[in-house]
Design an enzyme around this catalytic site. Sequence first.
Site, short mmCIF file in Angstrom:
data_model
loop_
_atom_site.label_atom_id
_atom_site.label_comp_id
_atom_site.label_asym_id
_atom_site.label_seq_id
_atom_site.Cartn_x
_atom_site.Cartn_y
_atom_site.Cartn_z
CE LYS A 53 -3.63 -2.52 1.98
NZ LYS A 53 -4.20 -3.28 3.21
CD GLN A 97 -3.66 -5.10 6.47
OE1 GLN A 97 -3.57 -3.81 5.71
NE2 GLN A 97 -4.12 -5.99 6.03
CG ASP A 120 -9.77 -0.90 4.74
OD1 ASP A 120 -9.38 -1.36 3.95
OD2 ASP A 120 -9.39 -0.78 5.90
N1 GUN Z 1 -6.80 -7.56 6.00
C1 GUN Z 1 -7.20 -7.97 4.78
N2 GUN Z 1 -7.61 -7.29 4.00
C2 GUN Z 1 -7.72 -6.32 4.46
C3 GUN Z 1 -8.31 -4.99 3.93
O1 GUN Z 1 -8.87 -4.92 2.76
N3 GUN Z 1 -8.41 -3.99 4.66
C4 GUN Z 1 -7.93 -4.08 6.12
N4 GUN Z 1 -7.79 -2.93 6.77
N5 GUN Z 1 -7.39 -5.22 6.52
C5 GUN Z 1 -7.34 -6.16 5.60
#
Ligand code: GUN
Length: 298
Positions: A53, A97, A120
């Site tokens: 990211k 996350q 998200d």
């Molecule tokens: N863990 C697995 N996929 C995601 C996601 O799309 N966003 C976040 N914040 N955590 C994750």
Amino acid sequence: MSAELIEGKPVAKAIRKELKPRITALKERGITPGLAAVLVGDDPASTTYVGSKERACERLKLYSEIITKPASTTEEELLEIVRSLNKNDKIHGILVQSPLPDHINELSVTLAIDPAKDVDGFHPHNVGLMLIGEQSLLPCTPHGILKLLEFYNVETSGREVVVVGRSNIVGKPIAALLVQKSSPGNATVTIAHSRSNNLESICRRADILIAAVGRPLMITAEMVKPGAVVIDVGINRIDDPRVEKGYRIVGDVDFDNVSKVSSKITPVPGGVGVMTIAMLMQNTVLAAEQVCSDKRPE
Ligand code: GUN
């Protein structure tokens, strides 16, 4: 039959191309879209995702901050970090996350994020808007799947979609999006899951089969109708002593065999995962634009 590949890269590239002039326009107004990613603990997969990211932000010249905290961080400490990011004008998108350590309640953390910065798309405010078909920050993976279907001219209207998996991150939202009166959308959607009876026969009904269970290679060729489109959301690490890393990444779909019966299929890696990050960038830009338009004089 040998399936056509639905690859994420060209679609993500098209999305970045579309974002560039929007980012330039924001910068001309003194705004650099900013994303904060909060990582609690040292889960290797989460560390890899957060790194991707950050690189995606660098590529588009967005501002990014990674806040890394030990697994011993308390819920209150994490909530305080989120509250301060809510107030930080340099940050337009906040991502915590998951998975979080067991002693932290994920819902409490999601609820603490300002819905306007919820890139998200997990906050119930945004989930609600999505469900009623109103504009919102959409969850990245489901939104990325819509973009893949659109780019590869997969018709959804009137067709049978089977989603395997009922997670809040993928299964439920992709079902909600594909049932909307929109394009892509207008599909007949079934959500199947670990308690579904006759999973194989449900899957075989699908014109479009979306696997989002997190179980390596569980979708076999027998579960797929010949000619179906197969979208594999799984990113699973399986041990493989033959490779240097000691593991390899596989999807939820037995790609080698399913690609012989399907008409189109996403590879893992290189399919949906690429799109998740592209849509996160899009949400960050959109969140920054919304701040900008809120500040516009009447
Ligand atoms: N863990 C697995 N996929 C995601 C996601 O799309 N966003 C976040 N914040 N955590 C994750």
